[in-house]
Enzyme design. Structure first.
Site, PDB file in Angstrom:
ATOM      1  CG  HIS A 114      10.430 -23.998 -20.874  1.00 41.12           C
ATOM      2  ND1 HIS A 114      10.095 -22.803 -20.252  1.00 41.12           N
ATOM      3  CD2 HIS A 114      10.507 -23.733 -22.105  1.00 41.12           C
ATOM      4  CE1 HIS A 114       9.644 -21.988 -21.332  1.00 41.12           C
ATOM      5  NE2 HIS A 114       9.869 -22.566 -22.461  1.00 41.12           N
TER       6      HIS A 114
ATOM      7  CG  HIS B  83       8.671 -18.904 -31.431  1.00 46.30           C
ATOM      8  ND1 HIS B  83      10.056 -18.980 -31.179  1.00 46.30           N
ATOM      9  CD2 HIS B  83       7.983 -19.239 -30.101  1.00 46.30           C
ATOM     10  CE1 HIS B  83      10.187 -19.518 -30.193  1.00 46.30           C
ATOM     11  NE2 HIS B  83       9.260 -19.536 -29.323  1.00 46.30           N
TER      12      HIS B  83
ATOM     13  CD  GLU C  97       9.917 -22.741 -26.632  1.00 45.53           C
ATOM     14  OE1 GLU C  97       9.655 -21.629 -26.610  1.00 45.53           O
ATOM     15  OE2 GLU C  97      10.267 -23.497 -25.642  1.00 45.53           O
TER      16      GLU C  97
ATOM     17  CG  ASP D 141       5.353 -23.819 -27.681  1.00 45.11           C
ATOM     18  OD1 ASP D 141       6.296 -23.776 -28.309  1.00 45.11           O
ATOM     19  OD2 ASP D 141       4.971 -23.033 -26.922  1.00 45.11           O
TER      20      ASP D 141
ATOM     21  CG  HIS E 295      10.100 -17.243 -25.201  1.00 46.03           C
ATOM     22  ND1 HIS E 295       9.890 -18.710 -25.628  1.00 46.03           N
ATOM     23  CD2 HIS E 295      10.800 -17.294 -23.947  1.00 46.03           C
ATOM     24  CE1 HIS E 295      10.583 -19.510 -24.657  1.00 46.03           C
ATOM     25  NE2 HIS E 295      11.174 -18.690 -23.798  1.00 46.03           N
TER      26      HIS E 295
ATOM     27  CG  ASP F 266       5.877 -17.786 -27.236  1.00 50.27           C
ATOM     28  OD1 ASP F 266       5.176 -18.522 -27.456  1.00 50.27           O
ATOM     29  OD2 ASP F 266       7.175 -18.075 -27.307  1.00 50.27           O
TER      30      ASP F 266
ATOM     31  CE1 TYR G 274       2.755 -17.783 -22.629  1.00 47.84           C
ATOM     32  CE2 TYR G 274       3.361 -15.606 -22.955  1.00 47.84           C
ATOM     33  CZ  TYR G 274       3.398 -16.975 -23.300  1.00 47.84           C
ATOM     34  OH  TYR G 274       3.791 -17.398 -24.597  1.00 47.84           O
TER      35      TYR G 274
ATOM     36  CG  HIS H 143       1.024 -20.070 -25.835  1.00 47.60           C
ATOM     37  ND1 HIS H 143       1.026 -21.318 -25.908  1.00 47.60           N
ATOM     38  CD2 HIS H 143       2.255 -19.855 -26.074  1.00 47.60           C
ATOM     39  CE1 HIS H 143       2.141 -21.828 -26.215  1.00 47.60           C
ATOM     40  NE2 HIS H 143       3.176 -20.757 -26.344  1.00 47.60           N
TER      41      HIS H 143
HETATM   42 FE1  FEO Z   1       8.390 -19.884 -27.094  1.00 49.17          FE
HETATM   43 FE2  FEO Z   1       5.277 -20.863 -27.025  1.00 49.17          FE
HETATM   44  O1  FEO Z   1       7.173 -20.822 -27.552  1.00 49.17           O
END
Ligand code: FEO
Length: 398
Positions: A24, A79, A81, A83, A146, A165, A193, A226
């Protein structure tokens, strides 16, 4: 890639996305990323987080190399999201878990993303505990790290924090631990990041770090979703997050610009010369050479951001508009700003940039600087003077 046991009976079962280049608007031009998921083998076999939908079979094979999927009892969704949850419907379908744990907002988001029928969702809040057998999980909501649904899972017996995240970095590597890479590089990636993902939520980062301290969580390992797992440099990453959440700045200025016929670039260099004479660290970043997320990495600890664009069709150049929109959304605070640019006949760009910086709560001590067409000695002297004056203002802050 093979599974990795990161702690006794805790396995990394995630996926490496070597080719990820855009998230994004955040460019990961150097490193790709990973989607980390963790499987705890205990009386209740529990999966923490999933991966991007494109990697659902990677996750499947990773888990299947340890246990058949139908043996999974619980899934924890830290989370929603995509990913981390893209592969969730596929895994739920294969595993048919007894329960799926998520935060209150997580439940709402799961329903809005996947419209599930009869998923055994169970809401947990800060302080709630889940017994797995030898291990238990303590949940800690981490709102806006996040998304509003984000939460951490802490396993006290193992002193392991699964942080989603937070504390992540976009690094793609099969060497999963922090001590397998130069610390300086990992911290740099963690900073980059943070600047592009976490920065707007800095006050909540501070609050969450305080809560971790208040709960007295002993942390021996931080496993984010991540990048690399922190096992040797836990204090370093916690310390860096503490500093970044306070937006600690240094006497540094980022001069970010676009240019048509090099006039605005000449102005940028002259402003840099003035700042240099005041002893300020400078970064000159031409938007055709640097991605906006790389500029944000430098804005992260800079006391001033100086924006330059020539006037084009009564406006600023498109790359500057893109950068300012991106930076405004990330809400850097407590910084000085200034604008400049060359023009031919109308000259709106510096004023328009100044307006955006004002809306973004930058302190703007000087009028926008405009030079007609090509700067010569006297107009470059004005640019240098702007640099000198800004340099003095920056020094007053320290
Ligand atoms: Fe907020 Fe790695 O997604």
């Amino acid at each position: 890639m093979a599974v990795v046991e990161i702690k006794e009976n805790v396995f990394w079962v995630g996926a490496i996305d070597w080719n990820k280049r855009d998230f994004h608007g955040y460019s990961q031009t150097k490193e790709g990323t990973t989607y980390n998921a963790y499987l705890v083998i205990d009386e209740k076999i529990t999966l923490f987080d999933c991966v991007d939908e494109k990697f659902k079979w990677d996750l499947y094979h990773q888990i299947a190399s340890l246990v058949p999927l139908e043996k999974i009892d619980y899934i924890v969704v830290n989370h929603v999201e995509m990913d981390h949850s893209g592969a969730l419907p596929f895994i739920v379908d294969k595993a048919k878990p007894e329960k799926i744990f998520c935060s209150p907002m997580g439940k709402e988001f799961i329903q809005a993303h996947f419209h599930p029928r009869n998923w055994p969702l169970e809401v947990v809040k800060t302080g709630d505990e889940l017994i797995l057998g030898k291990n238990k999980v303590q949940f800690l909501e981490a709102r806006m790290l996040h998304w509003p649904d984000s939460m951490f899972s802490y396993l006290p017996e193992l002193k392991l924090l699964i942080s989603n995240d937070a504390f992540g970095q976009n690094i793609a590597s099969n060497l999963l631990f922090d001590d397998q890479h130069p610390l300086e590089d990992i911290l740099q990636e963690a900073k980059h990041y943070y600047a592009n993902i976490i920065l707007p939520f800095s006050p909540l980062v501070k609050k969450t770090l305080n809560k971790v301290e208040e709960l007295g969580l002993e942390i021996e390992m931080i496993a984010p979703d991540h990048g690399l797992i922190w096992r040797s440099h836990v204090k370093d990453i916690l310390g860096l997050y503490g500093e970044m959440s306070e937006q600690k700045l240094k006497p540094k200025a980022v001069i970010v610009y676009d240019t048509m016929w090099s006039s605005t670039e000449k102005m940028a260099k002259a402003i840099g010369e003035g700042l240099n004479l005041e002893g300020i660290e400078i970064k000159l970043m031409h938007l055709k050479k640097f991605h906006h997320s790389d500029v944000m990495g430098e804005v992260m600890d800079a006391a001033a951001v100086i924006c330059g664009s020539p006037t084009h069709n009564n406006n600023m150049l498109p790359l500057m508009a893109d950068f300012l929109t991106y930076m405004k959304g990330l809400r850097p605070s407590n910084r000085l700003g200034a604008t400049f640019g060359s023009y031919g006949w109308s000259g709106e760009a510096p004023k328009l940039m100044q307006k955006v910086l004002e809306e973004a709560n930058f302190e703007l001590p000087f009028e926008p600087l405009r030079i007609r067409f090509v700067p010569e000695h006297d107009s470059l002297a004005k640019c240098k003077e702007l640099g000198l004056n800004l340099g003095k203002k920056i020094k007053e802050k320290f």
